[in-house]
Design an enzyme around this catalytic site. Structure first.
Site, PDB file in Angstrom:
ATOM      1  N   ASP A  10       0.852  -1.203   0.000  1.00 21.96           N
ATOM      2  CA  ASP A  10       0.000   0.000   0.000  1.00 21.96           C
ATOM      3  C   ASP A  10       0.886   1.251   0.000  1.00 21.96           C
ATOM      4  O   ASP A  10       0.859   2.032   0.937  1.00 21.96           O
ATOM      5  CB  ASP A  10      -0.949  -0.007   1.220  1.00 21.96           C
ATOM      6  CG  ASP A  10      -0.219  -0.033   2.562  1.00 21.96           C
ATOM      7  OD1 ASP A  10       1.000  -0.337   2.597  1.00 21.96           O
ATOM      8  OD2 ASP A  10      -0.861   0.266   3.594  1.00 21.96           O
ATOM      9  N   ASP A  15       6.819   1.089   1.834  1.00 27.86           N
ATOM     10  CA  ASP A  15       6.465   0.114   0.789  1.00 27.86           C
ATOM     11  C   ASP A  15       7.290   0.398  -0.469  1.00 27.86           C
ATOM     12  O   ASP A  15       7.732  -0.534  -1.157  1.00 27.86           O
ATOM     13  CB  ASP A  15       4.983   0.227   0.415  1.00 27.86           C
ATOM     14  CG  ASP A  15       4.058  -0.010   1.584  1.00 27.86           C
ATOM     15  OD1 ASP A  15       3.534  -1.107   1.738  1.00 27.86           O
ATOM     16  OD2 ASP A  15       3.867   0.936   2.366  1.00 27.86           O
ATOM     17  N   ASN A  39      -2.507   2.510   3.652  1.00 27.30           N
ATOM     18  CA  ASN A  39      -1.987   3.851   3.937  1.00 27.30           C
ATOM     19  C   ASN A  39      -2.850   4.932   3.277  1.00 27.30           C
ATOM     20  O   ASN A  39      -2.983   6.039   3.801  1.00 27.30           O
ATOM     21  CB  ASN A  39      -0.549   3.981   3.433  1.00 27.30           C
ATOM     22  CG  ASN A  39       0.421   3.228   4.323  1.00 27.30           C
ATOM     23  OD1 ASN A  39       0.232   3.178   5.533  1.00 27.30           O
ATOM     24  ND2 ASN A  39       1.447   2.639   3.724  1.00 27.30           N
ATOM     25  N   THR A 124       3.022  -6.195   2.717  1.00 30.39           N
ATOM     26  CA  THR A 124       3.539  -5.087   3.532  1.00 30.39           C
ATOM     27  C   THR A 124       2.414  -4.092   3.791  1.00 30.39           C
ATOM     28  O   THR A 124       2.633  -2.879   3.825  1.00 30.39           O
ATOM     29  CB  THR A 124       4.723  -4.396   2.821  1.00 30.39           C
ATOM     30  OG1 THR A 124       4.248  -3.846   1.582  1.00 30.39           O
ATOM     31  CG2 THR A 124       5.862  -5.350   2.532  1.00 30.39           C
ATOM     32  N   PHE A 165      -0.554  -0.939  12.642  1.00 28.44           N
ATOM     33  CA  PHE A 165      -1.451  -0.440  11.585  1.00 28.44           C
ATOM     34  C   PHE A 165      -1.968  -1.528  10.639  1.00 28.44           C
ATOM     35  O   PHE A 165      -3.176  -1.629  10.406  1.00 28.44           O
ATOM     36  CB  PHE A 165      -0.737   0.660  10.779  1.00 28.44           C
ATOM     37  CG  PHE A 165      -1.563   1.209   9.646  1.00 28.44           C
ATOM     38  CD1 PHE A 165      -2.562   2.136   9.887  1.00 28.44           C
ATOM     39  CD2 PHE A 165      -1.355   0.781   8.342  1.00 28.44           C
ATOM     40  CE1 PHE A 165      -3.341   2.635   8.843  1.00 28.44           C
ATOM     41  CE2 PHE A 165      -2.125   1.273   7.297  1.00 28.44           C
ATOM     42  CZ  PHE A 165      -3.122   2.201   7.551  1.00 28.44           C
ATOM     43  N   ASN A 166      -1.087  -2.333  10.044  1.00 25.06           N
ATOM     44  CA  ASN A 166      -1.529  -3.290   9.013  1.00 25.06           C
ATOM     45  C   ASN A 166      -2.536  -4.299   9.560  1.00 25.06           C
ATOM     46  O   ASN A 166      -3.451  -4.720   8.849  1.00 25.06           O
ATOM     47  CB  ASN A 166      -0.333  -4.035   8.404  1.00 25.06           C
ATOM     48  CG  ASN A 166       0.523  -3.131   7.535  1.00 25.06           C
ATOM     49  OD1 ASN A 166       0.065  -2.077   7.082  1.00 25.06           O
ATOM     50  ND2 ASN A 166       1.766  -3.534   7.312  1.00 25.06           N
ATOM     51  N   HIS A 239       9.777   0.136   7.918  1.00 23.28           N
ATOM     52  CA  HIS A 239       9.206  -1.166   8.267  1.00 23.28           C
ATOM     53  C   HIS A 239       9.262  -2.194   7.129  1.00 23.28           C
ATOM     54  O   HIS A 239       9.751  -3.311   7.302  1.00 23.28           O
ATOM     55  CB  HIS A 239       7.723  -0.992   8.628  1.00 23.28           C
ATOM     56  CG  HIS A 239       7.454   0.053   9.648  1.00 23.28           C
ATOM     57  ND1 HIS A 239       7.578  -0.187  10.991  1.00 23.28           N
ATOM     58  CD2 HIS A 239       7.047   1.339   9.537  1.00 23.28           C
ATOM     59  CE1 HIS A 239       7.246   0.904  11.658  1.00 23.28           C
ATOM     60  NE2 HIS A 239       6.928   1.842  10.807  1.00 23.28           N
ATOM     61  N   ASP A 240       8.668  -1.825   6.001  1.00 23.50           N
ATOM     62  CA  ASP A 240       8.331  -2.837   4.991  1.00 23.50           C
ATOM     63  C   ASP A 240       9.522  -3.532   4.336  1.00 23.50           C
ATOM     64  O   ASP A 240       9.451  -4.748   4.079  1.00 23.50           O
ATOM     65  CB  ASP A 240       7.416  -2.213   3.926  1.00 23.50           C
ATOM     66  CG  ASP A 240       6.075  -1.807   4.512  1.00 23.50           C
ATOM     67  OD1 ASP A 240       5.679  -2.383   5.547  1.00 23.50           O
ATOM     68  OD2 ASP A 240       5.420  -0.924   3.947  1.00 23.50           O
TER      69      ASP A 240
HETATM   70  C1  BDR Z   1       3.056  -0.335   8.549  1.00 26.26           C
HETATM   71  O1  BDR Z   1       2.011   0.622   8.410  1.00 26.26           O
HETATM   72  C2  BDR Z   1       2.190   1.396   7.254  1.00 26.26           C
HETATM   73  O2  BDR Z   1       1.928   2.740   7.514  1.00 26.26           O
HETATM   74  C3  BDR Z   1       3.600   1.147   6.799  1.00 26.26           C
HETATM   75  O3  BDR Z   1       3.674   1.233   5.383  1.00 26.26           O
HETATM   76  C4  BDR Z   1       3.899  -0.245   7.296  1.00 26.26           C
HETATM   77  O4  BDR Z   1       3.500  -1.229   6.372  1.00 26.26           O
HETATM   78  C5  BDR Z   1       3.792  -0.073   9.846  1.00 26.26           C
HETATM   79  O5  BDR Z   1       2.934  -0.198  10.927  1.00 26.26           O
HETATM   80 CA    CA Z   2       2.929  -0.653   4.087  1.00 21.99          CA
END
Ligand code: BDR
Ligand code: CA
Length: 314
Positions: A10, A15, A39, A124, A165-166, A239-240
């Site tokens: 996303d 990403d 996102n 991701t 979040f994911n 993160h991703d």
């Molecule tokens: C995840 O949430 C998104 O905002 C980032 O792209 C990542 O995949 C981190 O919590």
């Molecule tokens: Ca992401």
């Protein structure tokens, strides 16, 4: 032989870097990029995938848009983190790379069943597309080598004190994935918060002397500003790309076996990943869970991939 992978994403600043790492590193073969709402709305995340592919000269990887909404609840976007476009910062021109007219889940299924060996999925983003793939095409599981995802945490969350979040955006989808029986590796916040794009990292990217290196610096500079404002981070966590790095070289991301369940009902904890790291509850192990990151190797791989793509593009 490079490991065949599909990234389900996303974009999203991190990403975008995950896509660059996957396209630029010789240890993986990026078969497709699929997008989902997370996102930002899926129209924007798909446009952003096309934008970063255009900027990086990634012209031979199919892109397809997937689900616009989580399975059960309303979509909750992260425009406070990623901006109105979902990938604010650099100014991108009109993308020259198109998305296919096919749904992401159908593209994944077509690639999985047509590939001579099992394929690794690297989500991701919220797991809506992956859950739909597994439920709509139950025979797809046999063609998946493993699912190496960025999401969850062994500790606290970022969207709520409990939820990452994911997983928070589509907890039902995450629940389906963790209970699917497909081998799952979870790269959560407890590790991705160590993948910090420090000023030293930014200087190395700038020092590549390419347009793509400069775009990465602009992406990370915007990301840094939101992480500073929202969470007081000194440098933003990427993160991703950590999930991609785990596939590229498992020694970069150390994992342990654990049971992971997704909290679906908690009044204040919906979307939390409950990880029994020490197998105290005697639940069946259903995931490998990331617990440590080799930051030096990680950034070397990311920067080398950006360098490769940047020079190839010219
Ligand atoms: C995840 O949430 C998104 O905002 C980032 O792209 C990542 O995949 C981190 O919590
Ligand atoms: Ca992401």
């Amino acid at each position: 032989m490079p490991v065949p992978i599909i990234i389900d994403c996303d974009p999203g600043h991190d990403d975008a870097v995950a896509i660059l790492l996957a396209a630029g590193d010789p240890a993986v073969d990026l078969l497709a990029i699929t997008t989902v709402a997370g996102n930002q709305v899926v129209k924007k995340t798909t446009l952003n995938a096309r934008r970063i592919c255009t900027a990086a000269g990634i012209t031979d990887v199919p892109i397809a848009a997937g689900c616009a909404q989580p399975l059960v609840q309303q979509l909750y976007v992260a425009d406070d983190v990623h901006g109105d476009s979902g990938m604010d910062g650099p100014r991108f021109g009109e993308p020259t790379v198109d998305a296919l007219p096919e749904h992401a889940v159908d593209l994944m299924y077509r690639i999985l069943t047509g590939h001579p060996e099992p394929v690794t999925l690297v989500p991701t983003a919220p797991l809506t597309n992956i859950a739909l793939l597994l439920t709509r095409y139950p025979d797809a599981a046999a063609h998946i080598r493993e699912i190496v995802l960025m999401g969850g945490s062994t500790e606290r969350g970022n969207r709520t004190p409990a939820a990452e979040f994911n997983v928070y955006v589509d907890p039902e989808a995450a629940d389906i994935v963790f209970r699917s029986g497909v081998p799952v590796t979870m790269c959560g916040l407890n590790v991705t918060h160590r993948a910090l794009a420090t000023p030293d990292v930014l200087a190395r990217l700038e020092g590549l002397g390419t347009e793509l290196g400069r775009i990465c610096v602009e992406l990370m500079t915007f990301f840094a500003s939101t992480y500073r404002r929202l969470w007081g981070f000194e440098a933003p966590p990427l993160h991703d790309p950590v999930a991609v790095a785990r596939v590229i070289d498992p020694s970069i991301v150390h994992c342990v076996d654990a049971s992971v369940v997704v909290e679906l009902r908690g009044q204040h904890t919906r979307g939390a990943t409950v990880v029994d790291l020490h197998q105290y509850l005697d639940r069946p192990v259903n995931a490998q869970v990331a617990v440590a990151l080799d930051g030096e190797k990680f950034w070397d791989r990311v920067i080398a991939a950006v360098d490769t793509l940047g020079k190839r593009k010219g």
